[in-house]
Scaffold this active site. Structure first.
Site, PDB file in Angstrom:
ATOM      1  N   LEU A   1      -1.352   2.644   0.257  1.00 33.67           N
ATOM      2  CA  LEU A   1      -0.066   1.584  -0.152  1.00 33.67           C
ATOM      3  C   LEU A   1      -0.739   0.470  -0.653  1.00 33.67           C
ATOM      4  O   LEU A   1      -1.706   0.116  -0.188  1.00 33.67           O
ATOM      5  CB  LEU A   1       0.984   1.948   1.275  1.00 33.67           C
ATOM      6  CG  LEU A   1       1.366   2.244   1.804  1.00 33.67           C
ATOM      7  CD1 LEU A   1       2.076   1.799   3.385  1.00 33.67           C
ATOM      8  CD2 LEU A   1       2.880   2.444   1.089  1.00 33.67           C
ATOM      9  N   ASP A   2      -0.143  -0.511  -1.714  1.00 30.98           N
ATOM     10  CA  ASP A   2      -1.001  -1.473  -1.659  1.00 30.98           C
ATOM     11  C   ASP A   2      -1.452  -2.619  -1.210  1.00 30.98           C
ATOM     12  O   ASP A   2      -0.737  -2.368   0.619  1.00 30.98           O
ATOM     13  CB  ASP A   2       0.042  -2.254  -3.131  1.00 30.98           C
ATOM     14  CG  ASP A   2       0.098  -1.410  -4.501  1.00 30.98           C
ATOM     15  OD1 ASP A   2      -0.833  -0.469  -4.576  1.00 30.98           O
ATOM     16  OD2 ASP A   2       0.930  -1.777  -4.797  1.00 30.98           O
ATOM     17  N   THR A   3      -2.330  -3.109  -1.232  1.00 30.52           N
ATOM     18  CA  THR A   3      -2.276  -4.260  -0.008  1.00 30.52           C
ATOM     19  C   THR A   3      -1.018  -4.926   0.470  1.00 30.52           C
ATOM     20  O   THR A   3      -0.905  -5.434   1.619  1.00 30.52           O
ATOM     21  CB  THR A   3      -3.956  -4.979  -0.514  1.00 30.52           C
ATOM     22  OG1 THR A   3      -4.271  -3.855  -0.828  1.00 30.52           O
ATOM     23  CG2 THR A   3      -3.673  -6.151   0.667  1.00 30.52           C
TER      24      THR A   3
END
Length: 250
Positions: free
Chosen positions: A114-116
């Site tokens: 998942l993106d930050t």
């Protein structure tokens, strides 16, 4: 699978014992399930008692639901907080998934990422084959996201998303787009899709002129985030793992 009656010399484990060990029912209740024709082994309905099976190799189902083999690996669900990097270490010193894991002897890694700035459901395991298949695009495991987009999206824009949009790396058509609510300069939308290209949800909403303000993954296949608190971890249930194994052909 061995079709011979129960005997000290027989190979494998009695089917009712396997069902009881999996927490399906007591041995006696498991025998009743078998008598009622509700148990299937390798695609065949079993009604005889004492059948011996190999739970490591045989595919066993009760009422159509897959019963996974005994666990030799960890299969975890985490509610990743926003701002946490989807790695086990970060040279910039930011918080990583490892900061939320208990001390484990086994090396564990995340399934996909998942993106930050994206929060929500991420799977963690030490089963390399499972992780590889879950991340492989050919298995098309569906994922669901809760999207808070900037601005009030009209029905025409929602329909455009639903029909699919073209990104710089090709077209994308979601499996489902559902309006949750419209509010003060924001729109909440639930989106399901089986693709995993980089930042695909954010790019879809950018394309229709409504950038994502907040994004959370709420489901992967049958696994739902539910009420799991942010930063907390739980094990996959037997039912969840069984369905995922079916989805990725294991």
């Amino acid at each position: 699978m061995n079709d011979q009656p129960d005997s000290p010399q027989g190979e494998g484990i009695r089917l009712q014992k396997v069902l009881a060990a999996a927490g399906i029912a007591s041995r006696r209740a498991s025998e009743l399930l078998i008598e009622e024709g509700r148990v299937e082994v390798n695609g065949r309905i079993v009604t005889e008692q004492g059948l011996r099976v190999d739970p490591e190799k045989d595919t066993i189902r009760v009422d159509g639901s897959r019963i996974p083999s005994p666990r030799h690996h960890l299969y975890l669900v985490m509610n990743k907080p926003r701002g946490v990097v989807s790695t086990m270490e970060d040279p910039e010193g930011r918080k990583t998934l490892l900061d939320y894991l208990p001390r484990l002897k086994e090396r564990i890694f995340h399934v996909g990422r998942l993106d930050t700035d994206t929060e929500g459901l991420i799977l963690l395991t030490n089963d390399g084959e499972f992780a590889h298949r879950m991340a492989h695009p050919s298995y098309e495991v569906p994922k669901t996201y809760s999207v808070q987009a900037a601005g009030v999206m009209d029905n025409r824009t929602l329909k455009r998303l639903e029909k699919g949009v073209t990104l710089d790396d090709g077209p994308v058509k979601p499996d489902k787009v559902k309006l949750v609510s419209r509010g003060a300069n924001k729109t909440l939308v639930e989106v399901s899709l089986h693709e995993g290209r980089n930042r695909i949800v954010r790019r879809m909403f950018d394309t229709v002129g409504h950038p994502v303000d907040r994004l959370a993954r709420t489901a992967i296949g049958p696994v739902r985030l539910g009420t799991l608190p942010v930063g907390e971890i739980r094990e996959l249930t037997r039912e969840e793992l069984g369905e995922l194994l079916d989805l990725v052909g294991m």
